[in-house]
Design an enzyme around this catalytic site. Structure first.
Site, mmCIF file in Angstrom:
data_model
loop_
_atom_site.group_PDB
_atom_site.id
_atom_site.type_symbol
_atom_site.label_atom_id
_atom_site.label_comp_id
_atom_site.label_asym_id
_atom_site.label_seq_id
_atom_site.Cartn_x
_atom_site.Cartn_y
_atom_site.Cartn_z
ATOM 1 N N HIS A 62 0.894 -1.299 -0.035
ATOM 2 C CA HIS A 62 0.232 0.067 -0.213
ATOM 3 C C HIS A 62 0.872 1.251 -0.117
ATOM 4 O O HIS A 62 1.027 1.762 1.198
ATOM 5 C CB HIS A 62 -0.984 -0.151 0.915
ATOM 6 C CG HIS A 62 -1.951 1.109 1.390
ATOM 7 N ND1 HIS A 62 -3.308 0.833 1.732
ATOM 8 C CD2 HIS A 62 -1.918 2.320 0.775
ATOM 9 C CE1 HIS A 62 -3.914 1.975 1.803
ATOM 10 N NE2 HIS A 62 -3.125 2.926 0.958
ATOM 11 N N HIS A 85 6.597 4.075 3.820
ATOM 12 C CA HIS A 85 7.128 2.857 4.003
ATOM 13 C C HIS A 85 7.260 2.200 2.604
ATOM 14 O O HIS A 85 8.430 1.961 2.293
ATOM 15 C CB HIS A 85 5.868 1.922 4.886
ATOM 16 C CG HIS A 85 4.359 2.470 4.539
ATOM 17 N ND1 HIS A 85 4.017 2.271 3.190
ATOM 18 C CD2 HIS A 85 3.563 2.886 5.302
ATOM 19 C CE1 HIS A 85 2.770 2.747 3.375
ATOM 20 N NE2 HIS A 85 2.480 3.095 4.726
ATOM 21 N N GLU A 96 -2.646 -1.655 -3.239
ATOM 22 C CA GLU A 96 -3.751 -0.893 -2.623
ATOM 23 C C GLU A 96 -3.282 0.750 -2.585
ATOM 24 O O GLU A 96 -2.036 1.069 -2.452
ATOM 25 C CB GLU A 96 -3.999 -1.055 -1.127
ATOM 26 C CG GLU A 96 -4.272 -2.737 -0.903
ATOM 27 C CD GLU A 96 -4.387 -3.084 0.565
ATOM 28 O OE1 GLU A 96 -4.991 -4.115 0.942
ATOM 29 O OE2 GLU A 96 -3.781 -2.229 1.499
ATOM 30 N N THR A 122 -3.571 4.974 8.566
ATOM 31 C CA THR A 122 -3.862 3.724 8.278
ATOM 32 C C THR A 122 -5.369 3.882 7.779
ATOM 33 O O THR A 122 -6.081 4.879 8.161
ATOM 34 C CB THR A 122 -3.835 2.528 9.178
ATOM 35 O OG1 THR A 122 -4.020 1.475 8.479
ATOM 36 C CG2 THR A 122 -4.801 2.794 10.437
ATOM 37 N N HIS A 153 -7.930 -5.901 7.639
ATOM 38 C CA HIS A 153 -7.826 -4.853 8.459
ATOM 39 C C HIS A 153 -7.834 -5.314 9.897
ATOM 40 O O HIS A 153 -9.202 -5.589 10.424
ATOM 41 C CB HIS A 153 -8.619 -3.697 8.319
ATOM 42 C CG HIS A 153 -7.837 -2.269 8.837
ATOM 43 N ND1 HIS A 153 -7.873 -1.993 10.153
ATOM 44 C CD2 HIS A 153 -6.883 -1.435 8.154
ATOM 45 C CE1 HIS A 153 -7.016 -1.098 10.157
ATOM 46 N NE2 HIS A 153 -6.690 -0.550 8.998
ATOM 47 N N ASP A 154 -6.908 -5.456 10.782
ATOM 48 C CA ASP A 154 -7.117 -6.008 12.009
ATOM 49 C C ASP A 154 -7.498 -7.748 12.346
ATOM 50 O O ASP A 154 -7.809 -8.063 13.323
ATOM 51 C CB ASP A 154 -7.776 -5.067 13.027
ATOM 52 C CG ASP A 154 -7.409 -3.575 13.136
ATOM 53 O OD1 ASP A 154 -5.999 -3.584 12.946
ATOM 54 O OD2 ASP A 154 -8.015 -2.827 13.741
ATOM 55 N N GLY A 214 -1.281 -7.643 7.301
ATOM 56 C CA GLY A 214 0.176 -7.153 7.529
ATOM 57 C C GLY A 214 0.460 -6.925 8.847
ATOM 58 O O GLY A 214 1.539 -7.732 9.508
#
EC number: 2.6.99.2
Length: 239
Positions: free
Chosen positions: A43, A50, A70, A101, A191-192, A214
């Site tokens: 992403h 990053h 992404e 995020t 996500h999470d 991730g």
């Protein structure tokens, strides 16, 4: 079985914190594949805090599994990056500039015409498109008219509510998945999701094709090791 795509953003964050090339992002991606991951997700963001744009070019030349990029297509640089590399999948996420995020899905009603245009451009280049959405019936239904191939359910609310009442937490996602199936949309999620909540999610969501994980996976790898961690996640998906 639901496919596991490993998001390697956090590996890039660690590398960038000291400069140089340790850890080696490309090697980690190849190791993830060797350890069983069925896809690699990145992403990139405009500030390259990053994943760098050069990383995307290098990964495209190297990895053998599915490549998923992404990001927010409002950035011209993102559009060019995806079209130049032609990954297997692009996941459209409505991130604001500088956002730490992802924290919400698209308003597929308000952004209908824009999404149609962007999705068509990617699909003409042979790229499968997925749209990041919340588990809201109206948004899922509107998504179907954009021409997208898949949706990715934003699972933060599920993860947050899992420990208090997992049946209540997953209910809107089950409904969203059922709607997606009726509309002929492929279904991803992310996500999470982690080793605690992933198996229950995979067991209860019909038609789940892929999860992108991730942050939690990289954190677990600090304790269990990368190879063992990927195998642990794959076992959670073997339902």
């Amino acid at each position: 079985m639901t496919r596991l795509s490993v998001n390697i953003n956090k590996i890039a964050t660690l590398r960038n914190s000291r400069g140089g090339n340790n850890p080696d992002l490309i090697k980690v991606a190849l190791d993830c594949e060797r350890f069983g991951a069925e896809g690699i997700t990145v992403h990139p963001r405009p500030d390259e805090r990053h994943i760098r744009y050069q990383d995307v070019d290098d990964l495209k030349k190297t990895i053998k599994t599915e490549f998923n990029i992404e990001g927010n297509p409002v950035e011209d640089s993102f559009m060019k990056l995806v079209l130049n590399n032609r990954p297997a999948q692009v996941t459209l996420v409505p991130d604001a500039l500088g956002q730490i995020t992802s924290n919400h899905g698209w308003d597929t009603i308000a952004n209908q015409s824009y999404l149609k245009e962007v999705i068509s451009e990617f699909q003409l280049a042979g790229i499968r498109v997925s749209i990041f959405v919340d588990p809201v019936a109206e948004m899922i239904e509107a998504t179907a008219t954009t021409g997208t191939n898949r949706i990715e359910l934003y699972t933060e609310a599920y993860a947050s509510g899992y420990h208090a009442d997992r049946e209540k937490a997953i209910a809107p996602y089950v409904e969203a998945a059922q709607i997606a199936q009726k509309l002929g949309l492929g279904l991803n999620a992310g996500h999470d999701l982690d080793l605690v909540n992933l198996q229950y999610f995979a067991q209860n969501i019909p038609g789940l094709l892929e999860v992108s994980i991730g942050h939690a996976l990289v954190c677990d790898a600090l304790y269990y090791g990368l190879e063992n961690t990927i195998q642990m996640y794959l076992r959670q998906l073997a339902v």
